[in-house]
Design a protein around this motif. Structure first.
Motif, PDB file in Angstrom:
ATOM      1  N   GLU A 157      20.805  10.304 -27.962  1.00  0.00           N
ATOM      2  CA  GLU A 157      22.400  10.253 -27.678  1.00  0.00           C
ATOM      3  C   GLU A 157      22.887  11.270 -29.080  1.00  0.00           C
ATOM      4  OE1 GLU A 157      21.994   5.904 -28.746  1.00  0.00           O
ATOM      5  OE2 GLU A 157      21.744   5.471 -26.552  1.00  0.00           O
ATOM      6  N   LEU A 158      22.252  11.168 -30.227  1.00  0.00           N
ATOM      7  CA  LEU A 158      22.245  12.028 -30.940  1.00  0.00           C
ATOM      8  C   LEU A 158      22.796  13.991 -31.016  1.00  0.00           C
ATOM      9  CD1 LEU A 158      20.547  10.753 -33.959  1.00  0.00           C
ATOM     10  CD2 LEU A 158      22.720  10.804 -33.792  1.00  0.00           C
ATOM     11  N   ILE A 159      21.804  14.161 -30.295  1.00  0.00           N
ATOM     12  CA  ILE A 159      22.564  15.248 -29.241  1.00  0.00           C
ATOM     13  C   ILE A 159      23.291  15.509 -28.567  1.00  0.00           C
ATOM     14  CG2 ILE A 159      20.999  17.091 -27.596  1.00  0.00           C
ATOM     15  CD1 ILE A 159      18.299  16.475 -28.398  1.00  0.00           C
ATOM     16  N   GLN A 160      23.555  13.834 -27.860  1.00  0.00           N
ATOM     17  CA  GLN A 160      25.002  14.354 -26.500  1.00  0.00           C
ATOM     18  C   GLN A 160      26.201  14.204 -28.332  1.00  0.00           C
ATOM     19  OE1 GLN A 160      25.543  14.438 -23.827  1.00  0.00           O
ATOM     20  NE2 GLN A 160      23.521  14.494 -23.895  1.00  0.00           N
ATOM     21  N   GLU A 161      25.578  14.055 -28.923  1.00  0.00           N
ATOM     22  CA  GLU A 161      26.711  13.469 -30.522  1.00  0.00           C
ATOM     23  C   GLU A 161      27.265  14.855 -30.840  1.00  0.00           C
ATOM     24  OE1 GLU A 161      26.323   9.916 -31.975  1.00  0.00           O
ATOM     25  OE2 GLU A 161      26.830   8.590 -30.432  1.00  0.00           O
ATOM     26  N   GLN A 162      26.262  16.161 -30.727  1.00  0.00           N
ATOM     27  CA  GLN A 162      26.091  16.804 -31.673  1.00  0.00           C
ATOM     28  C   GLN A 162      25.270  16.973 -33.119  1.00  0.00           C
ATOM     29  OE1 GLN A 162      29.860  19.570 -31.547  1.00  0.00           O
ATOM     30  NE2 GLN A 162      29.824  19.225 -28.736  1.00  0.00           N
ATOM     31  N   ARG A 163      25.356  15.828 -33.373  1.00  0.00           N
ATOM     32  CA  ARG A 163      24.436  15.416 -34.752  1.00  0.00           C
ATOM     33  C   ARG A 163      22.937  15.773 -34.490  1.00  0.00           C
ATOM     34  NH1 ARG A 163      25.377   9.369 -35.604  1.00  0.00           N
ATOM     35  NH2 ARG A 163      24.610   9.350 -36.870  1.00  0.00           N
ATOM     36  N   TYR A 164      23.110  17.343 -34.780  1.00  0.00           N
ATOM     37  CA  TYR A 164      21.187  18.084 -34.696  1.00  0.00           C
ATOM     38  C   TYR A 164      20.299  17.617 -35.771  1.00  0.00           C
ATOM     39  CZ  TYR A 164      24.516  20.556 -30.733  1.00  0.00           C
ATOM     40  OH  TYR A 164      24.788  20.713 -29.493  1.00  0.00           O
ATOM     41  N   GLU A 165      21.259  17.731 -36.680  1.00  0.00           N
ATOM     42  CA  GLU A 165      19.859  17.181 -37.883  1.00  0.00           C
ATOM     43  C   GLU A 165      19.638  15.888 -37.908  1.00  0.00           C
ATOM     44  OE1 GLU A 165      17.326  18.209 -40.756  1.00  0.00           O
ATOM     45  OE2 GLU A 165      19.398  19.938 -39.649  1.00  0.00           O
ATOM     46  N   ASP A 166      20.461  15.205 -37.495  1.00  0.00           N
ATOM     47  CA  ASP A 166      19.659  13.367 -36.976  1.00  0.00           C
ATOM     48  C   ASP A 166      19.031  13.514 -36.264  1.00  0.00           C
ATOM     49  OD1 ASP A 166      21.377  12.838 -39.819  1.00  0.00           O
ATOM     50  OD2 ASP A 166      22.911  11.930 -38.005  1.00  0.00           O
ATOM     51  N   ALA A 167      18.675  14.315 -34.379  1.00  0.00           N
ATOM     52  CA  ALA A 167      18.322  14.043 -33.764  1.00  0.00           C
ATOM     53  C   ALA A 167      16.872  14.856 -34.316  1.00  0.00           C
ATOM     54  CB  ALA A 167      18.933  14.975 -32.795  1.00  0.00           C
ATOM     55  N   VAL A 168      16.773  16.068 -35.069  1.00  0.00           N
ATOM     56  CA  VAL A 168      15.220  16.609 -35.619  1.00  0.00           C
ATOM     57  C   VAL A 168      14.720  15.469 -36.196  1.00  0.00           C
ATOM     58  CG1 VAL A 168      14.740  17.990 -36.626  1.00  0.00           C
ATOM     59  CG2 VAL A 168      16.238  18.259 -35.337  1.00  0.00           C
TER      60      VAL A 168
ATOM     61  N   GLN B  42      13.939   4.660 -29.999  1.00  0.00           N
ATOM     62  CA  GLN B  42      13.860   6.011 -30.537  1.00  0.00           C
ATOM     63  C   GLN B  42      13.685   7.642 -29.445  1.00  0.00           C
ATOM     64  OE1 GLN B  42       9.885   6.513 -32.659  1.00  0.00           O
ATOM     65  NE2 GLN B  42      10.166   5.684 -34.607  1.00  0.00           N
ATOM     66  N   ILE B  43      13.705   7.533 -28.686  1.00  0.00           N
ATOM     67  CA  ILE B  43      13.838   9.037 -27.492  1.00  0.00           C
ATOM     68  C   ILE B  43      15.112   8.569 -27.448  1.00  0.00           C
ATOM     69  CG2 ILE B  43      13.256  10.088 -25.005  1.00  0.00           C
ATOM     70  CD1 ILE B  43      10.504   9.076 -26.057  1.00  0.00           C
ATOM     71  N   GLN B  44      15.885   7.255 -27.003  1.00  0.00           N
ATOM     72  CA  GLN B  44      17.360   7.124 -26.014  1.00  0.00           C
ATOM     73  C   GLN B  44      18.083   7.237 -27.229  1.00  0.00           C
ATOM     74  OE1 GLN B  44      17.186   3.445 -25.282  1.00  0.00           O
ATOM     75  NE2 GLN B  44      17.046   3.596 -23.078  1.00  0.00           N
ATOM     76  N   SER B  45      17.483   7.236 -28.655  1.00  0.00           N
ATOM     77  CA  SER B  45      18.983   7.307 -30.062  1.00  0.00           C
ATOM     78  C   SER B  45      19.127   8.867 -30.258  1.00  0.00           C
ATOM     79  CB  SER B  45      17.918   6.198 -31.206  1.00  0.00           C
ATOM     80  OG  SER B  45      18.744   6.539 -31.963  1.00  0.00           O
TER      81      SER B  45
ATOM     82  N   ALA C  22       8.786  15.394 -28.717  1.00  0.00           N
ATOM     83  CA  ALA C  22       9.781  15.755 -29.549  1.00  0.00           C
ATOM     84  C   ALA C  22      10.055  17.078 -30.190  1.00  0.00           C
ATOM     85  CB  ALA C  22       8.766  15.152 -30.737  1.00  0.00           C
ATOM     86  N   LYS C  23       8.320  18.098 -30.315  1.00  0.00           N
ATOM     87  CA  LYS C  23       8.790  19.508 -30.816  1.00  0.00           C
ATOM     88  C   LYS C  23       9.840  20.039 -29.674  1.00  0.00           C
ATOM     89  CE  LYS C  23       4.424  19.573 -31.950  1.00  0.00           C
ATOM     90  NZ  LYS C  23       2.357  20.170 -31.971  1.00  0.00           N
ATOM     91  N   GLN C  24      10.134  20.064 -28.774  1.00  0.00           N
ATOM     92  CA  GLN C  24      10.723  20.658 -27.520  1.00  0.00           C
ATOM     93  C   GLN C  24      11.975  20.239 -27.733  1.00  0.00           C
ATOM     94  OE1 GLN C  24      10.220  20.031 -22.946  1.00  0.00           O
ATOM     95  NE2 GLN C  24       7.980  20.117 -23.713  1.00  0.00           N
ATOM     96  N   ARG C  25      12.750  18.598 -27.961  1.00  0.00           N
ATOM     97  CA  ARG C  25      13.747  18.130 -28.178  1.00  0.00           C
ATOM     98  C   ARG C  25      14.189  18.927 -29.995  1.00  0.00           C
ATOM     99  NH1 ARG C  25      16.177  19.007 -24.240  1.00  0.00           N
ATOM    100  NH2 ARG C  25      18.154  17.103 -24.881  1.00  0.00           N
TER     101      ARG C  25
ATOM    102  N   ALA D 127      10.819  11.221 -36.436  1.00  0.00           N
ATOM    103  CA  ALA D 127      10.453   9.289 -35.880  1.00  0.00           C
ATOM    104  C   ALA D 127       8.990   9.175 -35.289  1.00  0.00           C
ATOM    105  CB  ALA D 127      11.078   8.925 -36.244  1.00  0.00           C
ATOM    106  N   VAL D 128       9.883   9.648 -33.623  1.00  0.00           N
ATOM    107  CA  VAL D 128       8.696   9.690 -32.348  1.00  0.00           C
ATOM    108  C   VAL D 128       7.516  10.551 -32.656  1.00  0.00           C
ATOM    109  CG1 VAL D 128       8.354  10.419 -30.018  1.00  0.00           C
ATOM    110  CG2 VAL D 128      10.442   9.757 -31.092  1.00  0.00           C
TER     111      VAL D 128
END
Length: 504
Positions: free
Chosen positions: A277-288, A271-274, A308-311, A293-294
């Protein structure tokens, strides 16, 4: 025809010669083998003296293979093992030397020293006493006596440490074990007990050091790997936790504790790796969503919740959701006020919300804890520049009207915006603060642009609401301090506009 008796007589005549030839060939083989063993022994000794340990070892292997009862070969091979730091391999060789030559006190003394380091005190003491019995005086006797005295003292310390451990005096037990391990550096039991003491004392880093040593010193030490994995997990290091639990499962694929823990860590790690990766892809809402889920997967380990809160704070900031970002970042900073990364993220969110003074405060706080951070320096300069620009307000832009707008248009725009940004419409503290600032700006813009005198001054480059431009002028309009209470205001009333503020 030659009779069988004649043939038999002929064979018997040659038998002595055949036996002699066979005997000579056997002696030749024996001589050759002995010569080869001697050559290997000499080469091994020379290479050992030259410090070429690996080459010396191969020659002593050859001697042992060629002459399994050569006690000196075992002794010299043990010497090489010790020089290479391979005490586990040296110990069986020393034992074999003593079996072959019980009166070889040098081997017995060395074995006693190794047993002492392993914490096998009874066996070590037996060797030291045997040395003293064989040679009551001399250098070896002196060393054996010293080591025997030390071993007896260590016996006493071990008993005290166990007593303190059983009575839950973990600090006292750890202090005793420190002294024991200084000598018994390869003692697995002492290291495992000290690790448990350190865990109970909350000194996880030191406990990890002991457990890592225990995992190497004892074969198939699944419990040490399991404990290492759980400690890393509690510390929030999911990758190291996964590595250690995998080592446990390599030794025992059916280990129930390790397998159960492995499934949990693997899920969290994925979950954390995923999310990253979403942050790197600039898919910020999905990363949230993924970091939420973490927190659901592991709600009981504070480190993972904080991560999780920091990210989430980071993703919201970069996703241009500034109001939510400020709220999330602020929650993290309540628990960890000096978190540089979160301070930087919140500062950026403040800039997005045009709260430049707050951004400057966050960057200044961050710079105290990370002086050479280029991002902080650039962010602070940006916030200071934007603050300076913002102080030269464009009242027409605030109300969204043209510079040629009539008073009626200005009042209409004002009423619409005042209704939208009235602080009573907001409940979240950060959103309310933002609304207060907007509301004051809207009110000031309306006051300036509906007053002919003030509007004329403003149109000629003088801001009637700017305290600096009003120095020395009586009747200047000053707006400063925090917005605490707004009274007597009716944006839709027909009467003149009136500000009434209460300040502490």
């Amino acid at each position: 025809m030659v009779s069988m008796e004649h043939v038999a007589r002929k064979i018997l005549t040659y038998v002595p010669y055949v036996l002699v030839l066979i005997d000579m060939r056997y002696e030749g083989v024996n001589c050759g083998r002995e010569a080869g063993v001697d050559n290997h022994m000499e080469m091994g000794k020379k290479l050992l003296a030259a410090g070429q340990l690996a080459d010396a070892l191969s020659h002593f292997h050859a001697v042992v293979d060629g002459d399994p009862k050569n006690y000196l070969a075992y002794y010299r091979r043990a010497t090489v093992y010790l020089a290479m730091g391979k005490s586990k391999s040296a110990l069986p060789d020393l034992t074999r030397v003593i079996e072959l030559k019980p009166d070889f006190t040098s081997a017995r003394l060395q074995r006693g020293n190794l047993l002492l380091k392993q914490g096998k005190l009874d066996e070590a003491e037996s060797d030291f006493r045997n040395v003293l019995k064989a040679h009551p005086s001399g250098k070896e006797a002196s060393e054996a006596q010293d080591q025997l005295t030390k071993s007896v003292e260590l016996h006493r310390l071990v008993a005290q440490a166990k007593t303190r451990y059983d009575s839950k005096d973990y600090s006292g037990a750890a202090a005793q074990l420190d002294t024991i391990i200084e000598t018994c550096v390869w003692d697995v039991a002492s290291r495992e007990m000290r690790a448990e003491c350190l865990i109970q004392m909350g000194e996880m880093g030191k406990a990890i050091s002991d457990l890592k040593a225990a995992s190497k010193l004892k074969n198939d030490n699944t419990q040490a790997f399991y404990q290492l994995s759980t400690i890393y997990y509690q510390l929030g290091d999911h990758e190291m936790s996964l590595n250690e639990v995998r080592e446990c499962l390599k030794l025992d694929p059916d280990h129930k504790q390790c397998y159960s823990h492995y499934k949990q860590v693997k899920k969290l790690n994925k979950q954390i790796q995923s999310a990253e990766e979403l942050i790197q892809e600039q898919r910020y809402e999905d990363a949230v969503s993924k970091y939420e889920a973490v927190m659901a997967t592991e709600p009981n380990v504070l480190h993972f919740s904080n991560l999780a809160k920091q990210r989430i704070c980071h993703a919201l900031t970069h996703g241009q959701q500034a109001a939510r970002a400020i709220s999330e970042c602020s929650r993290v900073l309540q628990a960890d006020p000096h978190n540089v990364n979160v301070l930087k993220d919140r500062a950026e969110a403040y800039i997005q919300e045009e709260q430049y003074e707050d951004a400057i405060k966050d960057y200044e706080t961050a710079s105290k804890h990370s002086e050479n951070d280029r991002q902080i320096k650039e962010g602070l300069e940006k916030a200071q520049r934007l603050l300076k620009q913002s102080q030269k307000r464009d009242y027409y832009k605030i109300l969204g009207v043209k510079r040629t707008a009539q008073k009626k248009e200005i009042i209409k725009a004002y009423r619409k915006l005042a209704q939208q940004w009235h602080p009573d419409n907001f409940h979240d503290p950060e959103e309310k603060k933002r609304a207060e600032k907007k509301f004051i700006d809207i009110a000031q813009a309306k006051e300036v642009l509906t007053d002919p005198e003030m509007r004329n001054k403003y149109d000629h480059g003088e801001d009637p609401m700017d305290p600096e431009s009003q120095q020395g002028h009586r009747g200047g309009h000053h707006f400063h301090g925090d917005f605490h209470n707004f009274q007597g205001f009716n944006p839709f009333g027909s009467g003149p506009f009136n500000f009434k503020f209460n300040f502490n």
